[in-house]
Design an enzyme around this catalytic site. Sequence first.
Site, PDB file in Angstrom:
ATOM      1  N   GLY A  49       0.840  -1.190   0.000  1.00 35.94           N
ATOM      2  CA  GLY A  49       0.000   0.000   0.000  1.00 35.94           C
ATOM      3  C   GLY A  49       0.870   1.233   0.000  1.00 35.94           C
ATOM      4  O   GLY A  49       2.059   1.175   0.331  1.00 35.94           O
ATOM      5  N   LYS A  50       0.328   2.361  -0.387  1.00 31.32           N
ATOM      6  CA  LYS A  50       1.059   3.626  -0.343  1.00 31.32           C
ATOM      7  C   LYS A  50       0.058   4.758  -0.464  1.00 31.32           C
ATOM      8  O   LYS A  50      -0.990   4.609  -1.112  1.00 31.32           O
ATOM      9  CB  LYS A  50       2.064   3.729  -1.491  1.00 31.32           C
ATOM     10  N   GLY A  51       0.362   5.877   0.150  1.00 30.84           N
ATOM     11  CA  GLY A  51      -0.566   6.994   0.068  1.00 30.84           C
ATOM     12  C   GLY A  51       0.084   8.284   0.490  1.00 30.84           C
ATOM     13  O   GLY A  51       1.289   8.354   0.754  1.00 30.84           O
TER      14      GLY A  51
ATOM     15  N   ASP B 138       6.670   8.259   5.933  1.00 28.65           N
ATOM     16  CA  ASP B 138       7.340   8.307   4.636  1.00 28.65           C
ATOM     17  C   ASP B 138       7.858   9.727   4.462  1.00 28.65           C
ATOM     18  O   ASP B 138       7.943  10.484   5.434  1.00 28.65           O
ATOM     19  CB  ASP B 138       6.354   7.909   3.518  1.00 28.65           C
TER      20      ASP B 138
END
Length: 435
Positions: free
Chosen positions: A117-119, A158
Amino acid sequence: MTTPPSTAETESADEPESALVTARRQLERAATHVDVDPGVVERLKHPTRVQQVSVPLEREDGTVEVFTGYRAQHDDVRGPYKGGLRYHPEVSAEECIGLSMWMTWKCAVMDLPFGGGKGGIAVDPKSLTDDETERLTRRFAEELRDVVGPTKDVPAPDMGTDAQTMAWFMDAYSMQQGETIPGVVTGKPPVIGGSYGREEAPGRSTAIAAREAIRYYDREVSETTVAVQGFGSVGANAARLLHEWGASIVAVSDVNGAVYDADGLDVEAIPSHHEEPEAVTSFATDLKDDDSVRRLSNADLLELDVDVLIPAAVGNVLTADNADAVSADIVVEGANGPTTFAADAVLEERDVPVIPDILANAGGVTVSYFEWLQDINRRQWSLERVNEELEDHMLEAWTDLRDVVDAEGLTWRDAAYVVALSRIAEAKETRGLWP
């Protein structure tokens, strides 16, 4: 083994490419080395879903500004989605999809029970006050609350976010659920369920990967010279650990440039970006009377004649334009995606081994997994145990890749994707396709 495209064939394609384009190219190349159903490969080219949300923020002057946030969820066949939340002006749906794919491979390479996942939010974090960052984060948590959770999707820090950001996110989510749920995010401060060693983990794993590569190619760490581009959390921790193990760190850099000393730098005396932003070039200025110390550009650092080069700053710094000039014997990717597809082909033609990011900097997600376990069991591990467990996981993953490299004659990157794709495909074939 598939023959890589020549330099001439790839040169025109070496414009700065998105993470999504690179991830899909790497997937397609890996599929040529694995006996896997083409349907599985096609499925992995696409995310399960991408959540796009509007995040309103009342600024300090009373005006309201609306930012766009994203959460890409690539694949969860092996477990909950896992990946960072970044605050950066260039965050986009496409970037998040590509980075979420890399997280899927990274978790599979490390054999962790997660998918990718990433956001993030398209915002310049430097333009926000601390209070504005908190309000933005809490509203973002509200907008994502239906798609995240300890068994659904577990974000982490991040670019542009940190442990405090995760604390605000966790608190907002817990308030929404009516109970404290520390496992909704990782990378939190230890006082509220975070893990010791989480912030240092990507740099530690990069150093471990570099050490094992040095040994694999029959060298001694104590006789190795290393150049590190980037002196943030990854670069600084990798440099300091390799220095502790006896390597000579001859160059490090920040966004303003590099400092070089052929006799080796005292990296413990140079503040990391977290400790003092942009301190590397200040360090060089302080030593201007030392004839052995020189200032270089970041581009020059990449071309130094060293044993090991660790690009640990940003993506796409090794390209077809400079790959022929790389003089290092081994490249270890501390950053995400520092080597373009075209540069990879050039380095392969030149027999320069590249230890890929999805192994080298996987310490972050690995210690996030440890944190997730600690939160589930409500039992905190000591820093010593965290580092020992990370060492064990990295060595196991290294051995898995080394065996494929030795048996199949593949590059380290291809071997990593073979290991990852094999594990994901087996899980998909075992679970089957829902009709």
